[in-house]
Design a protein around this motif. Structure first.
Motif, PDB file in Angstrom:
ATOM      1  N   HIS A 224       0.804  -1.222   0.000  1.00 23.40           N
ATOM      2  CA  HIS A 224       0.000   0.000   0.000  1.00 23.40           C
ATOM      3  C   HIS A 224       0.843   1.281   0.000  1.00 23.40           C
ATOM      4  CE1 HIS A 224       0.783   0.043   4.390  1.00 23.40           C
ATOM      5  NE2 HIS A 224       0.324   1.277   4.421  1.00 23.40           N
ATOM      6  N   ASN A 225       2.147   1.159   0.213  1.00 22.57           N
ATOM      7  CA  ASN A 225       2.978   2.363   0.333  1.00 22.57           C
ATOM      8  C   ASN A 225       2.809   3.305  -0.856  1.00 22.57           C
ATOM      9  OD1 ASN A 225       3.901   0.926   2.480  1.00 22.57           O
ATOM     10  ND2 ASN A 225       6.048   0.877   1.872  1.00 22.57           N
ATOM     11  N   SER A 226       2.879   2.735  -2.061  1.00 22.41           N
ATOM     12  CA  SER A 226       2.845   3.567  -3.274  1.00 22.41           C
ATOM     13  C   SER A 226       1.421   3.816  -3.744  1.00 22.41           C
ATOM     14  CB  SER A 226       3.633   2.885  -4.392  1.00 22.41           C
ATOM     15  OG  SER A 226       4.991   2.811  -4.041  1.00 22.41           O
ATOM     16  N   ARG A 227       0.432   3.270  -3.033  1.00 22.94           N
ATOM     17  CA  ARG A 227      -0.965   3.463  -3.437  1.00 22.94           C
ATOM     18  C   ARG A 227      -1.674   4.333  -2.410  1.00 22.94           C
ATOM     19  NH1 ARG A 227       2.146  -1.344  -4.845  1.00 22.94           N
ATOM     20  NH2 ARG A 227       2.246  -1.063  -7.094  1.00 22.94           N
ATOM     21  N   LEU A 228      -2.020   3.772  -1.253  1.00 22.11           N
ATOM     22  CA  LEU A 228      -2.694   4.586  -0.230  1.00 22.11           C
ATOM     23  C   LEU A 228      -1.877   5.843   0.094  1.00 22.11           C
ATOM     24  CD1 LEU A 228      -4.985   4.889   1.899  1.00 22.11           C
ATOM     25  CD2 LEU A 228      -3.529   3.606   3.477  1.00 22.11           C
ATOM     26  N   HIS A 229      -0.558   5.675   0.192  1.00 23.21           N
ATOM     27  CA  HIS A 229       0.309   6.807   0.542  1.00 23.21           C
ATOM     28  C   HIS A 229       0.959   7.425  -0.704  1.00 23.21           C
ATOM     29  CE1 HIS A 229      -0.268   5.546   4.635  1.00 23.21           C
ATOM     30  NE2 HIS A 229       0.497   4.484   4.540  1.00 23.21           N
ATOM     31  N   ASN A 230       0.272   7.300  -1.834  1.00 18.03           N
ATOM     32  CA  ASN A 230       0.789   7.831  -3.090  1.00 18.03           C
ATOM     33  C   ASN A 230       1.221   9.286  -2.922  1.00 18.03           C
ATOM     34  OD1 ASN A 230       1.291   8.203  -5.815  1.00 18.03           O
ATOM     35  ND2 ASN A 230      -0.840   8.741  -6.261  1.00 18.03           N
ATOM     36  N   GLY A 231       2.456   9.572  -3.308  1.00 18.11           N
ATOM     37  CA  GLY A 231       2.935  10.963  -3.218  1.00 18.11           C
ATOM     38  C   GLY A 231       3.738  11.235  -1.961  1.00 18.11           C
ATOM     39  N   ILE A 232       3.334  10.645  -0.833  1.00 18.57           N
ATOM     40  CA  ILE A 232       4.090  10.943   0.401  1.00 18.57           C
ATOM     41  C   ILE A 232       5.035   9.803   0.796  1.00 18.57           C
ATOM     42  CG2 ILE A 232       2.412  12.618   1.295  1.00 18.57           C
ATOM     43  CD1 ILE A 232       1.445  10.482   3.284  1.00 18.57           C
ATOM     44  N   GLY A 347       5.148  14.661  10.910  1.00 17.54           N
ATOM     45  CA  GLY A 347       5.351  14.012   9.609  1.00 17.54           C
ATOM     46  C   GLY A 347       4.708  12.642   9.573  1.00 17.54           C
ATOM     47  N   VAL A 348       4.919  11.858  10.624  1.00 15.75           N
ATOM     48  CA  VAL A 348       4.346  10.513  10.677  1.00 15.75           C
ATOM     49  C   VAL A 348       2.816  10.600  10.682  1.00 15.75           C
ATOM     50  CG1 VAL A 348       4.130   8.461  12.144  1.00 15.75           C
ATOM     51  CG2 VAL A 348       6.369   9.477  11.756  1.00 15.75           C
ATOM     52  N   GLY A 349       2.305  11.684  11.277  1.00 14.96           N
ATOM     53  CA  GLY A 349       0.851  11.895  11.313  1.00 14.96           C
ATOM     54  C   GLY A 349       0.220  11.851   9.931  1.00 14.96           C
ATOM     55  N   ASN A 350       0.957  12.305   8.923  1.00 13.80           N
ATOM     56  CA  ASN A 350       0.399  12.294   7.564  1.00 13.80           C
ATOM     57  C   ASN A 350       0.108  10.874   7.081  1.00 13.80           C
ATOM     58  OD1 ASN A 350       0.599  15.085   7.387  1.00 13.80           O
ATOM     59  ND2 ASN A 350       2.724  14.961   6.665  1.00 13.80           N
ATOM     60  N   PHE A 351       0.913   9.921   7.533  1.00  7.72           N
ATOM     61  CA  PHE A 351       0.713   8.517   7.153  1.00  7.72           C
ATOM     62  C   PHE A 351      -0.390   7.900   8.011  1.00  7.72           C
ATOM     63  CE2 PHE A 351       4.830   9.828   5.835  1.00  7.72           C
ATOM     64  CZ  PHE A 351       5.001   9.246   4.593  1.00  7.72           C
ATOM     65  N   VAL A 352      -0.330   8.215   9.296  1.00 12.85           N
ATOM     66  CA  VAL A 352      -1.314   7.658  10.231  1.00 12.85           C
ATOM     67  C   VAL A 352      -2.726   8.103   9.829  1.00 12.85           C
ATOM     68  CG1 VAL A 352      -2.064   7.649  12.648  1.00 12.85           C
ATOM     69  CG2 VAL A 352       0.378   7.553  12.095  1.00 12.85           C
ATOM     70  N   ARG A 353      -2.849   9.338   9.378  1.00 11.25           N
ATOM     71  CA  ARG A 353      -4.167   9.854   8.985  1.00 11.25           C
ATOM     72  C   ARG A 353      -4.733   9.122   7.769  1.00 11.25           C
ATOM     73  NH1 ARG A 353      -2.302  14.525  11.418  1.00 11.25           N
ATOM     74  NH2 ARG A 353      -1.016  15.169   9.678  1.00 11.25           N
ATOM     75  N   GLN A 354      -3.880   8.443   7.013  1.00 15.31           N
ATOM     76  CA  GLN A 354      -4.387   7.615   5.912  1.00 15.31           C
ATOM     77  C   GLN A 354      -4.569   6.164   6.354  1.00 15.31           C
ATOM     78  OE1 GLN A 354      -1.320   8.554   2.984  1.00 15.31           O
ATOM     79  NE2 GLN A 354      -2.635  10.128   2.065  1.00 15.31           N
ATOM     80  N   ASP A 355      -3.635   5.676   7.185  1.00 17.56           N
ATOM     81  CA  ASP A 355      -3.692   4.265   7.595  1.00 17.56           C
ATOM     82  C   ASP A 355      -4.883   3.984   8.508  1.00 17.56           C
ATOM     83  OD1 ASP A 355      -1.477   3.092   6.289  1.00 17.56           O
ATOM     84  OD2 ASP A 355      -0.101   3.995   7.735  1.00 17.56           O
ATOM     85  N   MET A 356      -5.119   4.849   9.474  1.00 13.32           N
ATOM     86  CA  MET A 356      -6.141   4.529  10.484  1.00 13.32           C
ATOM     87  C   MET A 356      -7.541   4.435   9.888  1.00 13.32           C
ATOM     88  SD  MET A 356      -4.860   3.688  13.326  1.00 13.32           S
ATOM     89  CE  MET A 356      -3.176   3.553  13.856  1.00 13.32           C
ATOM     90  N   PRO A 357      -7.986   5.431   9.092  1.00 11.03           N
ATOM     91  CA  PRO A 357      -9.320   5.288   8.482  1.00 11.03           C
ATOM     92  C   PRO A 357      -9.406   4.072   7.573  1.00 11.03           C
ATOM     93  CG  PRO A 357      -8.434   7.502   8.103  1.00 11.03           C
ATOM     94  CD  PRO A 357      -7.335   6.707   8.755  1.00 11.03           C
ATOM     95  N   THR A 358      -8.286   3.722   6.942  1.00 18.04           N
ATOM     96  CA  THR A 358      -8.266   2.538   6.071  1.00 18.04           C
ATOM     97  C   THR A 358      -8.504   1.282   6.912  1.00 18.04           C
ATOM     98  OG1 THR A 358      -6.757   3.627   4.551  1.00 18.04           O
ATOM     99  CG2 THR A 358      -6.811   1.212   4.485  1.00 18.04           C
ATOM    100  N   ASN A 359      -7.853   1.226   8.059  1.00 20.18           N
ATOM    101  CA  ASN A 359      -8.016   0.052   8.927  1.00 20.18           C
ATOM    102  C   ASN A 359      -9.439  -0.039   9.474  1.00 20.18           C
ATOM    103  OD1 ASN A 359      -5.352  -0.719   8.578  1.00 20.18           O
ATOM    104  ND2 ASN A 359      -4.631   0.456  10.324  1.00 20.18           N
ATOM    105  N   VAL A 360     -10.001   1.106   9.841  1.00 17.26           N
ATOM    106  CA  VAL A 360     -11.384   1.114  10.347  1.00 17.26           C
ATOM    107  C   VAL A 360     -12.334   0.626   9.248  1.00 17.26           C
ATOM    108  CG1 VAL A 360     -13.252   2.587  11.215  1.00 17.26           C
ATOM    109  CG2 VAL A 360     -10.913   2.948  12.029  1.00 17.26           C
TER     110      VAL A 360
END
Ligand code: FES
Ligand SMILES: [Fe+2]
Length: 399
Positions: A224-232, A347-360
């Motif tokens: 998911h790194n290059s997809r969910l986190h595309n760009g960051i 900085g890590v928050g930017n990833f967490v803000r995408q990962d957490m809603p995805t997990n929910v």
């Protein structure tokens, strides 16, 4: 013996490699009976990480945590060793490290445990007192209770092992030691001086609303790194992922994410914010190591810092998530440390803000009648490995 509510034959389809495995049955992420089976078959006899040794440096320092729904106290004893015991008072079951000093709004919420320090533990309810070894040393007004033998009362003890500064406990007192199963990971971490890294700003998120395995999967797979986190996440694209092979008996799963350049970081500059960890090679400065010591400890090693998470299921669809950075002393002593740490956390928050809603949202999907047992990409090979590790435990508990 525990009995799996899902047939072993069905569970075995998730073992192997990405070439053959399918996802675990969706009900393993939702079902209460399966959750209970998993607590017994996986958490009942495995080594569970509860924190780091430098969090309790002095005699009497303790951590109070729950693992597998059990309140525990981890304490540095007078002799300097670390012991772990149940935090359940042997009088009438109050969690003896629970705070009773709570606001009106909080008083019916789940108990709050805080780390602390002292020479004894006194249960707030009726003032039974235990020493640092968990032995009952005081119990008011019990002399008139015939046959009451305080010397026979001790908080139940757990097995303890410290590996590279991480404290592990085991409910099974005769469990085989953990370290011999971690030698492959140990070799990879040889230059990181993990024993001497120092935990900074540990925090716990309570009852995170998805199954603990969803957290582990999201942490470990790099598809998911290059997809969910595309760009960051472009400084460490999914194409740069690879995983060490897993063999039955291994105590850790791990992989690497190659970075485009050395000294990358999870922040808007894509660059490490702290100096590189002393002792790591140029090759190591160009990759991130993601490791999992199942079932609880998740580790990430970046060129300039590391972080650890401890995952602890609190129900079929919830878990507690402890999180902390670990740094070398030399980094913590820098004048700009606090400021830089804030920037790193942001900085890590930017990833967490995408990962957490995805997990929910994945948790919601697991409840669906249309939930899949999907196939995996090679960039998710570690998920088939995790399934293999799990199914070994499910099977062992069922014989
Ligand atoms: S429950 Fe702990 S002293 Fe009574
Ligand atoms: Fe992510």
């Amino acid at each position: 013996m525990a009995v799996s509510p899902i047939s072993l034959q069905s569970l075995r389809k998730s073992q192997g490699t990405h070439e053959t495995a399918v996802g675990l049955p969706p009900s393993t992420y939702t079902d209460s009976d399966f959750h209970q089976f998993e607590i017994e078959s996986v958490f009942g006899s495995e080594w569970l990480c509860v924190g780091r040794q430098e969090q309790i440096p002095n005699a009497g320092d303790y951590l109070a945590v729950t693992r597998a729904q059990e309140p525990l106290i981890i304490v540095r004893s007078g002799s300097g060793s670390i012991s772990a015991m149940s935090g359940v008072c042997q009088h009438r079951g109050m969690c003896l490290s629970a705070s009773v000093d709570r606001s009106d709004e909080e008083m019916l919420d789940r108990p709050q445990f805080d780390p602390g320090s002292g020479r004894q533990f006194r249960c707030p309810y009726h003032y039974w007192v235990y020493d640092l070894d968990g032995r009952l040393v005081g119990a008011p007004e019990m002399a008139q209770t015939p046959g009451f033998a305080p010397e026979d009362i001790r908080l139940p003890q757990l097995a303890v092992e410290v590996w590279k500064g991480f404290i592990f406990v085991n409910f099974s007192l005769d469990a085989a030691p953990l370290a011999p199963r971690l030698h492959k990971l140990e070799a990879v971490l040889a230059n990181y001086d993990v024993d001497n890294l120092v935990t900074v700003e540990p925090e716990v998120m309570h009852d995170v609303p998805f199954n603990w395995k969803i957290m582990v999967e999201n942490f470990m797979e790099m598809y998911h790194n290059s997809r969910l986190h595309n760009g960051i996440h472009d400084f460490a694209p999914s194409s740069g992922a690879w995983y060490e092979e897993y063999e039955a008996g291994d105590g850790a799963l791990f992989g690497f994410n190659q970075m485009v350049e050395a000294d990358g970081g999870f922040n808007p500059t894509f660059k490490a914010l702290f100096p590189p960890l002393p002792g790591i090679t140029m090759e190591e400065r160009q990759r991130i190591v993601f490791a999992f010591v199942p079932p609880t400890l998740l580790l990430g090693f970046q060129p300039d810092s590391a972080f650890w998470f401890a995952v602890d299921p609190t129900g079929p669809t919830s878990h507690d998530l402890a999180m902390a950075y670990i740094f070398p002393e030399s980094t913590i002593e820098r004048e700009d440390f606090d400021e830089t740490l804030d920037a790193a956390i942001d900085g890590v928050g930017n990833f967490v803000r995408q990962d957490m809603p995805t997990n929910v949202a994945t948790q919601l999907g697991m409840r669906s009648r249309f939930a899949p047992r999907g196939r995996y990409s090679w960039q998710e090979g570690v998920l088939a490995q995790f399934n293999s590790w799990l199914v070994e435990r499910y099977e062992a508990a069922s014989v």
